[in-house]
Design a protein around this motif. Sequence first.
Motif, PDB file in Angstrom:
ATOM      1  N   ARG A 236       0.896  -1.171   0.003  1.00 46.76           N
ATOM      2  CA  ARG A 236       0.121   0.128   0.065  1.00 46.76           C
ATOM      3  C   ARG A 236       0.693   1.401  -0.094  1.00 46.76           C
ATOM      4  NH1 ARG A 236      -4.126  -2.359   4.419  1.00 46.76           N
ATOM      5  NH2 ARG A 236      -5.366  -3.648   2.945  1.00 46.76           N
TER       6      ARG A 236
ATOM      7  N   LEU B  21     -12.205   2.029  -6.019  1.00 44.36           N
ATOM      8  CA  LEU B  21     -12.210   3.186  -5.498  1.00 44.36           C
ATOM      9  C   LEU B  21     -13.353   4.392  -5.620  1.00 44.36           C
ATOM     10  CD1 LEU B  21      -8.544   3.766  -6.414  1.00 44.36           C
ATOM     11  CD2 LEU B  21      -9.480   2.958  -4.310  1.00 44.36           C
TER      12      LEU B  21
ATOM     13  N   ALA C  16     -14.042  10.244  -4.668  1.00 46.05           N
ATOM     14  CA  ALA C  16     -13.338  11.290  -3.810  1.00 46.05           C
ATOM     15  C   ALA C  16     -12.021  10.791  -3.458  1.00 46.05           C
ATOM     16  CB  ALA C  16     -14.157  11.541  -2.321  1.00 46.05           C
ATOM     17  N   ARG C  17     -11.726   9.447  -3.334  1.00 49.20           N
ATOM     18  CA  ARG C  17     -10.511   8.912  -3.158  1.00 49.20           C
ATOM     19  C   ARG C  17      -9.941   8.678  -4.236  1.00 49.20           C
ATOM     20  NH1 ARG C  17      -9.355   2.573  -1.053  1.00 49.20           N
ATOM     21  NH2 ARG C  17      -7.054   3.125  -0.825  1.00 49.20           N
ATOM     22  N   GLN C  18     -10.182   8.758  -5.470  1.00 50.23           N
ATOM     23  CA  GLN C  18      -9.526   8.603  -6.781  1.00 50.23           C
ATOM     24  C   GLN C  18      -8.973  10.141  -7.084  1.00 50.23           C
ATOM     25  OE1 GLN C  18     -12.244   7.403  -9.839  1.00 50.23           O
ATOM     26  NE2 GLN C  18     -12.213   5.175  -9.255  1.00 50.23           N
ATOM     27  N   GLU C  19     -10.054  11.059  -6.721  1.00 45.41           N
ATOM     28  CA  GLU C  19      -9.532  12.467  -6.648  1.00 45.41           C
ATOM     29  C   GLU C  19      -8.108  12.888  -5.924  1.00 45.41           C
ATOM     30  OE1 GLU C  19     -12.722  14.816  -6.033  1.00 45.41           O
ATOM     31  OE2 GLU C  19     -13.831  14.111  -7.894  1.00 45.41           O
ATOM     32  N   MET C  20      -8.237  12.257  -4.606  1.00 43.05           N
ATOM     33  CA  MET C  20      -7.277  12.428  -3.593  1.00 43.05           C
ATOM     34  C   MET C  20      -6.036  11.955  -4.109  1.00 43.05           C
ATOM     35  SD  MET C  20      -6.017  13.765  -1.062  1.00 43.05           S
ATOM     36  CE  MET C  20      -7.000  14.229   0.328  1.00 43.05           C
ATOM     37  N   LEU C  21      -6.022  10.624  -4.752  1.00 43.94           N
ATOM     38  CA  LEU C  21      -5.043   9.940  -5.154  1.00 43.94           C
ATOM     39  C   LEU C  21      -4.247  10.637  -6.342  1.00 43.94           C
ATOM     40  CD1 LEU C  21      -6.160   6.028  -4.741  1.00 43.94           C
ATOM     41  CD2 LEU C  21      -4.478   7.447  -3.141  1.00 43.94           C
TER      42      LEU C  21
ATOM     43  N   TYR D  82      -0.258   7.877   6.191  1.00 44.34           N
ATOM     44  CA  TYR D  82      -0.388   6.740   6.014  1.00 44.34           C
ATOM     45  C   TYR D  82       0.299   5.687   7.184  1.00 44.34           C
ATOM     46  CZ  TYR D  82      -0.801   2.021   4.044  1.00 44.34           C
ATOM     47  OH  TYR D  82      -1.278   0.692   3.910  1.00 44.34           O
TER      48      TYR D  82
END
Length: 175
Positions: free
Chosen positions: A32, A107, A110-115, A134
């Motif tokens: 990860r 995903l 929102a998580r995709q945008e953050m990543l 993390y």
Amino acid sequence: MNMETAARAPAPPGAEAVLAGLYAEHRLALVRLALLLVGDRESAEDVVQDVFSRMHGRRPETLSLAYVRVGVLNAARSLLRRRAVAARVLPGRREEPVGSAETAALLGEARQEMLAALGRLPRRQREILVLRYYLDLSDADIAQATRVRESTVRSTASRALDRLKRELGELEDKA
């Protein structure tokens, strides 16, 4: 001792058990970590596997989670450098790996945008945020892993967070 003999030299007693224990207990978290740094799962798994295979044969007292983390961090840096060189040499090639449809479906948006925003950060900023948020490492631990001063860790994290806020705010304004 020639190179062939050195390559086949047995691991010191206890080293294989220590390495196997580290692998069993921390492999997923290390993958990860690498994923957040390199951007795709396959490369992340390769990075972690390469680090563990390079550690085979080391003395047990040198094997620790912190040591493995630094190895993953350095291997991810090397991979990103190779990608950057390849992008300069082969201009038509995409710099960022494309995730699979399965990964995209798993995903949330929102998580995709953050990543994606995290992936656009400069390497050092991305590394420091990943290690801080993390892995929940202290500034001192991050400084040791990245070989910079604690004050550099704090200022880099601050700049990275400001940039993420701006980018994510711009995305919300467009929506």
